[in-house]
Design an enzyme around this catalytic site. Structure first.
Site, PDB file in Angstrom:
ATOM      1  N   HIS A 280     -11.623  -4.211   9.082  1.00  0.00           N
ATOM      2  CA  HIS A 280     -12.113  -3.916   7.730  1.00  0.00           C
ATOM      3  C   HIS A 280     -13.294  -2.956   7.702  1.00  0.00           C
ATOM      4  CE1 HIS A 280      -9.845  -7.489   6.455  1.00  0.00           C
ATOM      5  NE2 HIS A 280     -10.215  -7.299   5.218  1.00  0.00           N
TER       6      HIS A 280
ATOM      7  N   GLU B  66       0.814  -1.221   0.000  1.00  0.00           N
ATOM      8  CA  GLU B  66       0.000   0.000   0.000  1.00  0.00           C
ATOM      9  C   GLU B  66       0.842   1.263   0.000  1.00  0.00           C
ATOM     10  OE1 GLU B  66      -0.679  -2.717   1.719  1.00  0.00           O
ATOM     11  OE2 GLU B  66      -2.753  -3.235   1.220  1.00  0.00           O
TER      12      GLU B  66
HETATM   13  C1  LIG Z   1      -2.979  -4.746   4.141  1.00  0.00           C
HETATM   14  C2  LIG Z   1      -4.054  -5.463   3.421  1.00  0.00           C
HETATM   15  N1  LIG Z   1      -4.221  -5.260   2.113  1.00  0.00           N
HETATM   16  C3  LIG Z   1      -5.189  -5.897   1.439  1.00  0.00           C
HETATM   17  C4  LIG Z   1      -6.016  -6.782   2.068  1.00  0.00           C
HETATM   18  C5  LIG Z   1      -7.120  -7.521   1.317  1.00  0.00           C
HETATM   19  N2  LIG Z   1      -6.759  -8.934   1.150  1.00  0.00           N
HETATM   20  C6  LIG Z   1      -7.162  -9.851   2.014  1.00  0.00           C
HETATM   21  S1  LIG Z   1      -6.517 -11.343   1.697  1.00  0.00           S
HETATM   22  C7  LIG Z   1      -5.652 -10.765   0.376  1.00  0.00           C
HETATM   23  C8  LIG Z   1      -4.769 -11.677  -0.394  1.00  0.00           C
HETATM   24  C9  LIG Z   1      -3.615 -12.129   0.408  1.00  0.00           C
HETATM   25  O1  LIG Z   1      -2.920 -13.107  -0.296  1.00  0.00           O
HETATM   26  P1  LIG Z   1      -1.876 -14.064   0.382  1.00  0.00           P
HETATM   27  O2  LIG Z   1      -1.012 -13.286   1.317  1.00  0.00           O
HETATM   28  O3  LIG Z   1      -1.194 -14.791  -0.680  1.00  0.00           O
HETATM   29  O4  LIG Z   1      -2.750 -15.047   1.267  1.00  0.00           O
HETATM   30  P2  LIG Z   1      -3.876 -16.057   0.788  1.00  0.00           P
HETATM   31  O5  LIG Z   1      -5.171 -15.321   0.841  1.00  0.00           O
HETATM   32  O6  LIG Z   1      -3.528 -16.528  -0.568  1.00  0.00           O
HETATM   33  O7  LIG Z   1      -3.853 -17.153   1.796  1.00  0.00           O
HETATM   34  C10 LIG Z   1      -5.902  -9.422   0.197  1.00  0.00           C
HETATM   35  C11 LIG Z   1      -5.350  -8.612  -0.882  1.00  0.00           C
HETATM   36  C12 LIG Z   1      -5.825  -6.951   3.456  1.00  0.00           C
HETATM   37  N3  LIG Z   1      -6.602  -7.763   4.164  1.00  0.00           N
HETATM   38  N4  LIG Z   1      -4.833  -6.301   4.093  1.00  0.00           N
END
Ligand SMILES: Cc1ncc(C[n+]2csc(CCOP(=O)(O)OP(=O)(O)O)c2C)c(N)n1
Ligand SMILES: Cc1ncc(C[n+]2csc(CCOP(=O)(O)OP(=O)(O)O)c2C)c(N)n1
Ligand SMILES: [Mg+2]
Ligand SMILES: [Mg+2]
Lengths: 331, 335, 335, 331
Positions: free
Chosen positions: B139, B70
């Site tokens: 959130h 971000e």
């Molecule tokens: C700081 C932040 N940015 C964006 C999000 C929205 N978000 C939630 S899960 C996710 C994907 C995360 O991917 P990864 O770290 O690979 O974990 P996975 O969901 O694949 O287990 C996003 C973008 C968030 N929760 N926190």
């Protein structure tokens, strides 16, 4: 109490334990998905479907005193860690008997008794916490290990970088577990990382690391033993990348425009449960009846916890502002 | 500004989400310096499906899927704006925007001043805000009031479909950073948008319902609850005027003061936590400019001071709802 | 709370900086769960020399020099607090704290609630705030009002040497995260500290100067300017009561309301930018609880809405100064 | 217009240019330090004393169209880039003829004409900006390079990590220059990084990198040419670590408790100016009169700019809130 040997102990009892862990998570979450469509569970629901070998391979290797920090995709971790399935289900319902009293929901499972530090839904936000838990352990000279789980998407966050450096610099007993399921929501690894060999990044912090097939629970367990023993022996962090795959949508709101069905199917064929189960049967480490028995036990447990969650009460609305500050300080 | 309902003839039924999408699409077509960047804005279609289809239409050079960084990509948006582009940065929600706040305050809002006016940052940052989807304490917050504290930026809160459609272009034409807050509960809202709807002004509040007895001042997701409360009050013979602030920084003090000076009573409805809310600022401004016209103290209906809980009934109890607004207005009317 | 000047007999002349240092040292001696971590707190002695000497006394295990990783080490402080330690995290200035704000809001302030009360975060975060040293637009802001918006944390602003000495221990005893804001212009302030000065309460505001005609409500670095303004006003026969808020969250509404109800007039002095300032919250609270006792609208003297500029005369003009406070109070008195 | 050859062009004219750049920075800053004690200059003042070879070796290799992003320790970069010494000095005085109109001060020198993007005083805060400038150039298909300078202390910040990944992932023409002077304020490199070989970290992002003796202006220039040509040719980022040392205190408020005087003296002996000057004289690439001539020119220039700054007016206080928003939008 910990088994310090790194060789897989493939006794019948042990392999059935591994299978049971994975099946318990899978079947629990299948039921959660149903309950979601029935609107019993709300908010975001992130399933671990396909990734069960990671939690099942690692968490049982930890001791009771060790600590776990997870993400919003943490039902599996909580269950394997020993957080009661009843209280996890009640939490998903938002009921007062939930492990977070209904205030956390699916993304924020917490349990002090099992040293389960959540359920963090800020991507990367749990890593500094894990560093801090381990820092306290080092300062207090406790021999605990903190296992910090996160997705490969978190690797791009600044907090990942800061945390790895701090852990290595201060020689803190953290096991960093990257659950590399190749996607962060709809963003494929190649679109989020200039260097896609995640575990290799640990070198930039002088942290020992290894990548393992996260679809193979025995391989994960073997690597976890090595990793956890290293952390315990050296007091230094270790980085374990588990290469895995998520079979379902990111959350229940995801149309999956970003990947082919065929890709998903291919990975499903290599699924951690189907593969392990097949191997057990083939090698006669388990019989179909064993598996059927485990499944029916789990089904019964799930029925029980659904009934428990249904019966549990709502937290009275008058308690809304409780737990913002500690009771002692409450006015 | 008095906003009348759009003429029904040449209007199309649409959603708030679709209006934001059309606004982005239109901006991309009008000005090739415009591009959209953010997490999952492209292939995934946007975490709230706002940008669905745009990746196919405009390709990866103009719809940039970013890694989870971000601070990094918001800062990159600032740099790109300084070098002549017109980026639209999407942050998924205001809770995550904290990771980018250093860049927003210490760079975007500050560089024009620090550089003695040599460099500007014509950047637009959009993000979702607010509770109501049971997404719990990481959130669901409403921190737009914080952003309204920062000199050097402008802050918009489109509550209507017209504003969702029209504010973006005005924001992009602004030479300074503009933040747009989209309340998550509005995306599915439907309504009629006049054919050929275009940019709207971003300087003035709107009187969404004229009234004589009390001013209900609000913005964003709370507008609709406030309008509903006004209808309930009407049944009791209380004729409420509803003001939609629209622009949270700079505040349109004149419209607020004119309304309150007429009605002599005011309630501010704001989904932010009460202490230090934007509602406090509005109250203080009324104190400063309309004190002598007040028949009753200005009241506030804000969120409870609690990290938003998951359980539906607790979440509902934690943010402003129609009955509370009605009750506060009645109290101010002395009934 | 009425605070009388400390008894002159058993008192030592000291500085605010030294009082903070003694507070840290004392806490380290009292409780071995306490440790200090932050950038340059150790070998360098602290960017404002607050922790000079402590590294030599307590060593690197209890005085931790951190890398430049505000989010990382603040989060580490949170984790360490959850696991039984009592960390004092120092952030060099509030501008840099934005890099740690995600951890502070989304974790420190929230975990107790999200976990249904299972985990607490007994953490203290100290940081410098405020302008006056010509450090310009990335080092001089006063954002403590923002922090006072966050449920789950407490916010303190020691203005006096007693409070600089006494608030830390009370903060460390608190089971929840407490943020302490030290105005940079106070560090060199000298005064007498009673021998054996110890912890002070952190729940109530203090009447620093009793008065009958108008309430001047302030905190932190502005306290001394406000007291000076009160003396000037006294020469005109205006007897001002000066309230030092001390704790910015939760606000001690009762002390404020009692004072204003007596004087019937109030000015709030706050070094934050005016729009969305803590002063707005105080004004709104007075509106809500003391409207009927007011003879005049409550006024605010805040910072100009501008990133703090470098040049001395511009910097001075951008933050509250004695003549403005005097002028605002006179206006409120109708003279 | 750029010299594309990577071999050092050690013509007499060129070496004297290099020396002039370094001396100009050194002598300017010596005067600033005096003016600071006279309270003509206020706030924080971070001197580049000892590190001049870095800016002098790199910035002249950039073209006019290229962009520069620097830190609060940026007088040297501004001067070498061609920001008028008069306007830099006036800025330090806080006068209206300063390059930032007196609003920025020592830490925030800006100059649109020379594409000098500041003067950023948030450690690590300039890196995302540099990425964004380069992103605009890529999108607009401009062949510009953005040079981003930062200290080794910034390497620990999350923004460093995020920026390097973005630049590499999106193939952006950024030259990252780490000015590794071994200390971040009072924190030695070993106390801030678990892996102290900074340039090696670039591998975690798939970025080509190199470390160079930052006390040797010719070595820096040679490396800079290689680096900048690579960036221009490939469009990809490059990471250059310049190993250097700061001779003076971090800022004017620093008692330097964290390092030995002997260490400072040892480094001073290897100073970029003394060493280069000695080598020029030895090899008869310059004569003592040349150097004396340059010095007296610079002295005259400094006297002129001090007089200019003294004579420059204060920005009227009525203009306080100007430049918060663009004029056009001002009410
Ligand atoms: C700081 C932040 N940015 C964006 C999000 C929205 N978000 C939630 S899960 C996710 C994907 C995360 O991917 P990864 O770290 O690979 O974990 P996975 O969901 O694949 O287990 C996003 C973008 C968030 N929760 N926190
Ligand atoms: C985010 C942030 N944290 C802390 C500071 C205070 N600070 C200013 S310079 C500095 C040291 C930076 O060291 P380095 O990056 O090595 O650059 P150098 O000063 O050595 O050139 C610190 C800690 C800051 N300006 N910004
Ligand atoms: Mg993933
Ligand atoms: Mg350095």
């Amino acid at each position: 109490m910990n088994d310090r040997s790194e060789k897989p102990r493939l006794t019948r009892e042990h392999v059935l334990d591994l299978l049971r862990h994975m099946l318990r998570v899978r079947m629990f979450e299948d039921r959660c998905a149903q309950l979601y469509t029935q609107e019993k569970i709300r908010g975001f629901l992130h399933l671990y479907d396909g990734e069960e070998a990671v939690a099942a391979g690692i968490i049982p290797v930890l001791s009771d005193q060790d600590r776990v920090v997870a993400t919003y995709r943490e039902h599996g971790h909580a269950l394997v860690r020993g957080v009661g399935m009843d209280s996890v289900m009640a939490e998903m319902y938002g009921k007062r008997d939930g492990c977070s009293g209904g205030r956390g929901g699916s993304m924020h499972l917490f349990d002090a008794e099992t040293n389960f530090y959540g359920g963090n839904a800020i991507v990367g936000g749990g890593l500094p916490l894990a560093v801090g838990l381990a820092l306290a352990d080092r300062l207090q000279e406790e021999g605990r290990v903190t296992a910090s789980f996160f997705g490969e998407g978190a690797v791009a966050e600044g907090e990942f970088h800061e945390s790895l450096n701090l852990a290595a610099l201060w020689r803190l007993p953290v096991l960093f577990v990257c659950e590399n399921n190749r996607y962060a929501m709809g963003t494929a690894l190649e679109i989020s990382e200039s260097e896609t060999d995640i575990h290799a990044k640990a070198a930039a912090y002088n942290i020992s690391s290894e990548a393992v097939d996260g679809m193979d629970v025995v391989a994960v367990e073997t690597a976890a033993k090595r990793a956890i023993h290293t952390v315990r022996d050296t007091g230094k962090p270790y980085f374990l990348e588990c290469r895995t795959y998520r079979f379902r949508a990111h959350s229940m709101f995801d149309a999956q425009l970003y990947r082919d069905k065929a890709e998903v199917e291919e990975w499903r064929g290599r699924g951690p449960i189907v593969r392990f189960q097949g191997w057990l049967l083939e090698n006669e480490l388990a019989h179909p009846e064993d598996i059927a028995g485990i499944e029916s036990e789990i089904r019964a447990e799930i029925d029980r916890v659904v009934a428990f969650a249904e019966a549990s009460e709502w937290e009275p609305v008058e308690t809304l502002t409780e737990h913002v500050y500690a009771m002692e300080a409450a006015q | 500004m008095n906003s009348k309902p759009a003429a029904q003839s040449a209007a199309v039924e649409t959603t708030y989400r679709e209006a934001v999408r059309q606004a982005i699409r239109d901006a991309m077509l009008r000005d090739d310096r415009v591009f959209l960047m953010g997490e999952d804005v492209g292939r995934y279609g946007g975490c709230y499906a706002v940008s669905k289809g745009l990746f196919d239409e405009f390709g990866p050079k103009r719809i940039l899927d970013t890694p989870l960084s971000e601070s990094g990509f918001t800062g990159a948006g600032i740099g790109a704006a300084m070098a002549g582009m017109r980026p639209i940065v999407e942050l998924m929600t205001v809770n995550f925007s904290l990771l980018a706040l250093d860049q927003i305050l210490n760079n975007a809002a500050t560089i024009r001043h620090m550089s003695g006016g040599q460099f500007g940052v014509p950047l637009v940052i959009r993000m979702a805000t607010g509770a109501g989807k049971q997404l719990a304490a990481q959130h669901s917050h409403s921190l737009e009031g914080w952003y309204a504290h920062i000199p050097g930026i402008k802050v918009l809160a489109p509550a209507t479909i017209e504003d969702a459609r029209g504010m973006l272009w005005s924001a992009l034409e602004d030479p300074d950073p503009v933040l747009i807050f989209e309340n998550v509960m509005l995306y599915n809202r439907t309504g009629r948008l006049p054919d050929g709807a275009d940019a709207v002004q971003i300087d003035q509040a709107a009187v969404r319902r004229p009234g004589e007895n009390i001013s209900l001042i609000t913005y964003g997701g709370s507008l609709w609850k406030t309008l509903e409360a006004a209808e309930t009050l009407a049944k009791d013979g209380i004729d409420a005027e509803v003001i939609d602030l629209r622009t949270l920084r700079p505040l349109d003090e004149d419209t607020i003061v004119a309304s309150v000076s007429k009605t002599r009573r005011a309630i501010i409805v704001d989904e932010g936590w009460r202490s230090g809310s934007l509602a406090a600022e509005v109250s203080a401004r009324i104190m400063e400019r309309a004190f002598w016209n007040l028949d009753m103290p200005v009241g506030r209906v804000c969120s409870a001071e609690v990290p938003i809980p998951y359980a539906r009934h607790l979440e509902e109890a934690s943010i402003p709802q129609v009955p509370q607004i009605v009750a506060a207005a009645r109290a101010a009317m002395g009934v």
